[in-house]
Design an enzyme around this catalytic site. Structure first.
Site, PDB file in Angstrom:
ATOM      1  N   ASN A  91      23.677  29.222 -14.383  1.00  0.00           N
ATOM      2  CA  ASN A  91      24.827  28.744 -15.166  1.00  0.00           C
ATOM      3  C   ASN A  91      24.869  27.231 -15.390  1.00  0.00           C
ATOM      4  O   ASN A  91      25.219  26.780 -16.479  1.00  0.00           O
ATOM      5  CB  ASN A  91      26.135  29.238 -14.546  1.00  0.00           C
TER       6      ASN A  91
ATOM      7  N   GLU B   8      26.391  31.339  -1.610  1.00  0.00           N
ATOM      8  CA  GLU B   8      27.441  30.867  -2.529  1.00  0.00           C
ATOM      9  C   GLU B   8      27.534  31.897  -3.638  1.00  0.00           C
ATOM     10  O   GLU B   8      26.666  31.959  -4.508  1.00  0.00           O
ATOM     11  CB  GLU B   8      27.074  29.493  -3.094  1.00  0.00           C
TER      12      GLU B   8
ATOM     13  N   CYS C 205      31.217  30.258 -11.407  1.00  0.00           N
ATOM     14  CA  CYS C 205      31.747  31.018 -10.272  1.00  0.00           C
ATOM     15  C   CYS C 205      33.216  30.698 -10.102  1.00  0.00           C
ATOM     16  O   CYS C 205      33.983  31.512  -9.605  1.00  0.00           O
ATOM     17  CB  CYS C 205      30.973  30.672  -9.013  1.00  0.00           C
TER      18      CYS C 205
ATOM     19  N   GLU D 267      28.581  23.971   0.677  1.00  0.00           N
ATOM     20  CA  GLU D 267      27.633  23.027   0.074  1.00  0.00           C
ATOM     21  C   GLU D 267      28.340  22.415  -1.131  1.00  0.00           C
ATOM     22  O   GLU D 267      29.133  23.114  -1.762  1.00  0.00           O
ATOM     23  CB  GLU D 267      26.374  23.743  -0.427  1.00  0.00           C
TER      24      GLU D 267
END
Ligand code: NAD
Length: 488
Positions: free
Chosen positions: A154, A252, A286, A464
């Site tokens: 993305n 993630e 996300c 992160e």
């Protein structure tokens, strides 16, 4: 000549390497649907070669002082910045983005490199007291060894930076698998890293299809830590494999993020942010707002303004466009099918609803900006991440119902609230079950020095980037020093 590399080869042991099998796959432009290049279609043997290279190069890198590693990362940041236009053109082509957005993403990758370069001067442990006289107790950071990094398509340049730079500054060797839809940016960034002074062989890039390259990286016994950004489905598979080997893993994953609009919200500000968080990057974040939870008292006014803003959106990749295509045909088909199922189950389609086919769009993978209402919070589309420009609007009577609906999700990545009431805002921060909570802005947004990540199905508890990423890519070693003053 096209800005896009004709053949995207692997980078193994500092050399361009086609897949050992010789296989290749096409890279398609999401904007036009046409081929723009080819990439190596790698497999287990390519992964093994990359791991061997990373393993061989890692000890010398680990022995290089962190400050020096940081200086090399600074040089990389400068080199990336110097070639930002070239890199952004590749991102724009492979991801179907405006040049302005692509430049912004390259800028974010540079910032991330600078942040972790600075960490080379810190890489802090802790010094504590000891229960024993004349004893010092402290922790120092040690590299994990080889980091296996798998990233999503993305925002390809920041995705590279978020994992590669913290892994490198901690003294690890790297095997990176970029997304097959956006391999060109990683191809160039890795080469820039070497040209800027990163020892050859330390950073290896293996291209190819997820199911063919990902599992051998995760399962390889010489890969010590895995960091993955992608779907929750694949994240679970990775966690299973890594768990059997007791391998360290950072996940993630997805989100189904709620943006709450209260009755005391600044409605124009709420609409502005709901629009950006739902539709920018074609909803492929996300952290996109995919659930807009609106108080009954302002529901009609919000919907009217939000639909007007949606209707004004321009699709395409030119500078005056608001959103581009989604990444590939499969994702587009999934989105259209999900909207059809929702409509068949009673959802009202207030805007869009299918593939966009206007002038210049029909051969690309364009999804219309789509807005739904009248959806049961328990319906499939309320729980499933679509990763596209498809927000659903829910009507709630008030704050308690809004919080309950926002938390009724398998995911817990981000959420936002629009209110002028400080009690409401901070109660939201207290009670929302997410890793990120935002007041009076969008659900998206991340800074390189901040620890991003989610709860529930959005991840496995790691964070992160930020200094917290150092905990993923290094191991703490306890050190005790016994002093004998009588010998002084
Ligand atoms: P995906 O899981 O299909 O792919 C992500 C990466 O994993 C790609 O490189 C792919 O090739 C690889 N992969 C695919 N199958 C694999 C397998 N079996 N084993 C190992 N690797 C495999 O995800 P996607 O659809 O490309 O990306 C979108 C997803 O990523 C969404 O769920 C989104 O929310 C998530 N995402 C999360 C964050 C975050 O920071 N939490 C950021 C960006 C994207």
């Amino acid at each position: 000549m096209s800005a896009y590399p004709e053949l995207i080869a692997n980078l193994v042991a500092g050399r361009d390497a086609p897949a050992l099998s010789g296989a290749e796959v096409e890279v398609l432009s999401p904007h036009s649907g046409a081929p723009i290049g080819r990439l190596a279609r790698s497999g287990e043997a390519d992964v093994a070669a990359a791991v061997a290279s990373a393993r061989a190069a890692q000890p010398a890198w680990a022995a290089t002082p962190g400050v020096r590693r940081g200086e090399i990362l600074h040089a990389i940041a400068n080199a990336l910045e110097a070639r930002r236009e070239e890199l952004a053109r590749i991102v724009a082509l492979e991801a179907g983005k405006r040049m302005a957005d692509s430049l912004g993403e390259v800028g974010a990758a540079v910032q991330c490199a600078r942040f972790f370069a600075g960490e080379g001067q810190r890489l802090f442990g802790r010094t504590m007291t000891s229960g024993t006289p004349n004893r010092w107790a402290m922790t120092v950071r040690r590299p994990c060894g080889v980091a296996g990094l798998i990233i999503a398509a993305n925002t390809p340049a920041p995705n590279f930076a978020w994992k590669v730079f913290p892994a490198l500054i901690c003294g690890n060797g790297v095997v990176l698998k970029p997304a097959e839809d956006t391999p060109g940016s990683a191809w160039l960034m890795a080469r820039i890293c070497e040209e800027a002074g990163l020892p050859k062989g330390l950073l290896n890039v293996v291209h190819g299809l997820g199911a063919e390259v990902g599992p051998p990286i995760v399962a390889h016994p010489q890969v010590d830590v895995i960091s993955f950004t992608g779907s929750t489905r694949v994240g679970r598979e990775i966690a299973e494999t890594a768990g059997r080997q007791l391998k360290k893993v950072s996940l993630e994953l997805g989100g189904k993020n709620a943006l709450i609009v209260c009755d005391d919200a600044d409605l124009d500000n709420a609409v502005h942010w709901a629009k950006l968080a739902s539709f920018s990057n074609a909803g492929q974040r996300c952290a996109a707002s995919s659930r807009l939870v609106v108080f009954d008292a302002v529901y009609d006014a919000f919907v009217r303004k939000f639909l007007a803003a949606t209707a004004a959106l321009k699709l395409g990749v030119d500078d005056d466009c608001d959103l581009g295509p989604v990444i590939n045909r499969r994702q587009l088909d999934n989105m259209c099918a999900a909207v059809e199922r929702a409509a068949a189950a009673g959802a009202k389609v207030l805007a869009g609803g299918g593939r966009a086919t206007g002038p210049g769009l029909s051969s690309g993978f364009y999804m219309q900006p789509t807005v739904l209402e009248g959806v049961d919070p328990k319906a499939e589309i309320s729980g499933a991440e679509l990763f596209g420009p498809i927000p659903v609007i829910y009507r709630v009577p008030g704050f308690e119902a809004a919080i309950a609906l926002a938390n009724a999700s398998p995911y817990g990545l981000t959420a936002a609230i629009h209110t002028r009431d400080v009690d409401r805002a901070l109660t939201f921060v207290d009670r929302i079950e997410t890793g990120v909570a935002v007041i009076n802005a969008g659900t998206h947004g991340s800074e390189p020095h901040m620890p991003f990540g989610g709860v529930k199905a959005s991840g496995n508890g790691t964070r992160e980037p930020g200094t917290e990423a150092l905990d993923i890519y290094s191991e703490l070693r306890d050190v005790y020093v016994n002093v004998r003053p009588e010998r002084a």
